[in-house]
Scaffold this active site. Structure first.
Site, PDB file in Angstrom:
ATOM      1  N   HIS A  52       0.834  -1.203   0.000  1.00  0.00           N
ATOM      2  CA  HIS A  52       0.000   0.000   0.000  1.00  0.00           C
ATOM      3  C   HIS A  52       0.871   1.257   0.000  1.00  0.00           C
ATOM      4  O   HIS A  52       0.576   2.230  -0.717  1.00  0.00           O
ATOM      5  CB  HIS A  52      -0.903  -0.004   1.235  1.00  0.00           C
ATOM      6  CG  HIS A  52      -1.845   1.169   1.291  1.00  0.00           C
ATOM      7  ND1 HIS A  52      -2.981   1.254   0.513  1.00  0.00           N
ATOM      8  CD2 HIS A  52      -1.784   2.325   2.016  1.00  0.00           C
ATOM      9  CE1 HIS A  52      -3.583   2.401   0.754  1.00  0.00           C
ATOM     10  NE2 HIS A  52      -2.883   3.067   1.663  1.00  0.00           N
ATOM     11  N   GLU A  74      -2.130  -5.719  -3.909  1.00  0.00           N
ATOM     12  CA  GLU A  74      -2.666  -5.278  -2.623  1.00  0.00           C
ATOM     13  C   GLU A  74      -4.042  -5.896  -2.374  1.00  0.00           C
ATOM     14  O   GLU A  74      -4.345  -6.370  -1.258  1.00  0.00           O
ATOM     15  CB  GLU A  74      -2.766  -3.754  -2.624  1.00  0.00           C
ATOM     16  CG  GLU A  74      -3.353  -3.163  -1.345  1.00  0.00           C
ATOM     17  CD  GLU A  74      -3.610  -1.672  -1.486  1.00  0.00           C
ATOM     18  OE1 GLU A  74      -3.350  -0.951  -0.512  1.00  0.00           O
ATOM     19  OE2 GLU A  74      -4.091  -1.238  -2.553  1.00  0.00           O
ATOM     20  N   ASN A 397      26.537 -21.869  -5.953  1.00  0.00           N
ATOM     21  CA  ASN A 397      27.270 -23.131  -6.055  1.00  0.00           C
ATOM     22  C   ASN A 397      26.677 -24.188  -5.127  1.00  0.00           C
ATOM     23  O   ASN A 397      26.552 -25.362  -5.487  1.00  0.00           O
ATOM     24  CB  ASN A 397      28.739 -22.912  -5.703  1.00  0.00           C
ATOM     25  CG  ASN A 397      29.565 -22.547  -6.926  1.00  0.00           C
ATOM     26  OD1 ASN A 397      29.041 -22.452  -8.034  1.00  0.00           O
ATOM     27  ND2 ASN A 397      30.843 -22.317  -6.722  1.00  0.00           N
TER      28      ASN A 397
END
Length: 533
Positions: A52, A74, A397
């Site tokens: 918001h 929202e 990795n």
């Protein structure tokens, strides 16, 4: 769409961009936490407030596409927090895809004062709206025609003209990925299956990155071309390419044993702290002035000792001693405070890793828990900035090559979920950052054999090497090859670059590993690059 701003509005935009970046960084971590605990009301409300706030800032500046996208997300969270919708991994995939597009829009606005039009992001808007309406979201047009690891064809909406001398392979790569950075492209190339990796291309790309080159540095111009209506929707979907829907590679669905950071106490503490933004050049100037003040204090202390030897006024000497002692305390306190101005918690970069781990684990079909420890540990800002890329490489990795696939782990008697622990702690005037996983580990004998094959060491040297010395070989340039990636789980790929960064920061790096049990890589770094005694 180009944003034209007055000088006053530019200041407001700069403020919005800084706040938006912080908000998006927090939302990234909070969304991953929510996926592991979808019924956490406080977290749902916190995310709702963050989105918001983001929408409100965009509304003030009239950033229509960001407003529309944030509004739908929202609204989805409004339903979630009112128990009108249940969150699952598929919904979170779509939400994160939308947040990625907002993030890319903010980055483009920051660099070029450009923002996508609402129609440019129509695909993701329609899919999020379907989710909000309780319907099955339509599949992305891109995902129906292209797998996430298949290079895209050259975007039809523009022609890219390259500068002289640009490698043809790099030219083709840029055409396939016009909206991504070299680092993002390198991530995708390294995560391809070993048999599909073009190590020659990877090395060329890595060299450009090490030189600080960006895609635009290699381009003479971009020419707009007429395009068919179907082609006009291809560009915005580039942003979603990294996040394919793949049910078989879900990562850490809601699970009681999933370790997640406890946000409640931290958030309340964060809200109590008031901060201001300071130009780093001003901080550096202040540090230099304090350094001069420390030197002047030391000179005064020396002169005072000479004054004592030649002055017979005992009261004057005592008063001078008190004044010197008081000044010394004040200067020491000032020095400490100024030093801390450059210090930032490692959480600033640690907070990015829950999302990184989630997305990369989904790509390689693994289930991984990430544990973060010591997020409040503080380190010099300049060191922290340079530490981010090595950490991303090491964590990548661990995901790609260290942690085994679920079926392999179960066959070995390990839990289905692998674990990566990213931690930081302070010891004296140094900070220790480590990445530990419970994956395959590294076999020191295989390292020695590969080093002999590459001509890096002689057989007689290998016989005398301890395991610890063998692990140091993975930091040698030239040790990494395609064969090494498949044989030793890729632990050597780019490790020389990681070591160079750490050593340039006056730090050290070491590897501990037990084959079949896991690997731990520890980096020891100075707290600050500007310690003044």
């Amino acid at each position: 769409m180009h944003i034209e701003l007055t000088e006053d509005m530019q200041e407001i935009l700069d403020e919005f961009l800084q706040e938006a970046e912080e908000t998006l960084e927090n939302l990234d971590q909070e969304l991953i936490e929510l996926e592991n605990d979808p019924t956490n009301k406080e977290l749902l409300n916190q995310i709702f407030r963050g989105i918001h706030t983001l929408k409100g800032g965009a509304g003030f500046l009239g950033l229509e596409s960001v407003i529309n996208l944030a509004h739908i997300i929202e609204s989805i969270f409004d339903k979630l927090r009112n128990d009108e919708m249940r969150l699952d991994s598929t919904k979170m995939d779509l939400i994160l895809e939308g947040m990625d597009i907002i993030k890319n829009a903010i980055e483009t606005l920051k660099s070029d004062n450009e923002i996508p039009d609402t129609e440019d992001i129509r695909d993701i808007l329609d899919r999020l709206q379907a989710l909000l309406d309780g319907k099955e979201p339509p599949q992305s047009a891109q995902s129906t025609t292209q797998s996430p690891q298949t290079p895209q064809s050259t975007p039809p909406q523009e022609e890219i003209i390259f500068k002289e001398g640009v490698d043809p392979q790099i030219q083709e790569l840029i055409k396939q990925h016009p909206n991504k950075s070299f680092v993002e492209i390198l991530d995708e190339l390294i995560l391809l299956p070993p048999e599909d990796r073009d190590m020659d291309l990877i090395m060329k790309l890595d060299e450009l990155i090490s030189q600080g080159k960006e895609i635009e540095d290699l381009i003479e111009e971009r020419r707009a071309l007429p395009q068919a209506p179907e082609a006009s929707e291809a560009a915005p979907k580039e942003e979603t390419k990294e996040r394919p829907s793949a049910p078989s590679t879900e990562v850490a669905p809601a699970k009681p044993t999933q370790p997640t950071p406890a946000p409640k106490a931290k958030k309340s503490k964060k809200e109590e702290v008031e901060t201001i933004r300071i130009d780093i050049e001003r901080v550096s100037t202040l540090m230099n002035l304090v350094g001069e003040l420390v030197l002047d204090r030391n000179r005064i202390v020396k002169l005072t000792s000479r004054f004592r030897a030649n002055c017979e006024d005992v009261d004057a000497i005592e008063e001078l001693n008190e004044a010197i002692a008081g000044m010394s305390r004040s200067v020491s306190d000032l020095q400490e405070v100024v030093m801390k101005l450059r210090m930032q918690p490692v959480k600033r970069i640690f907070s990015k890793f829950p999302r990184i781990v989630r997305d990369l684990a989904k790509k390689v079909g693994k289930k991984i828990n990430l544990e973060l420890e010591g997020e409040d540990t503080e380190i010099d800002r300049s060191i922290l900035n340079q530490l981010e890329d090595p950490l991303i490489h090491l964590v990548r990795n661990s995901i790609d090559h260290g942690i085994e696939p679920p079926e392999e782990r179960l066959a070995k008697g390990k839990p289905e979920y692998g674990t990566i622990v990213l931690s930081a702690l302070q010891e004296g005037d140094r900070i220790i950052v480590s990445i530990e996983d419970d994956g395959r580990g590294i076999d020191p004998e295989k390292i020695k054999r590969k080093a002999i094959e590459k001509g890096l060491i002689k057989p007689e040297q290998a016989e005398q090497m301890s395991d610890k010395e063998a692990y140091e070989l993975i930091f040698m340039p030239g040790f990494s090859t395609v064969d090494q990636v498949s044989d030793l789980s890729g632990r050597g790929v780019g490790m020389d670059v990681v070591a160079n960064v750490i050593h340039s920061l006056r730090g050290s790096i070491e590897v501990e590993s037990e084959p079949g049990q896991g690997t731990k890589i520890t980096m020891k770094l100075p707290l600050t690059v500007a310690i003044i005694r």
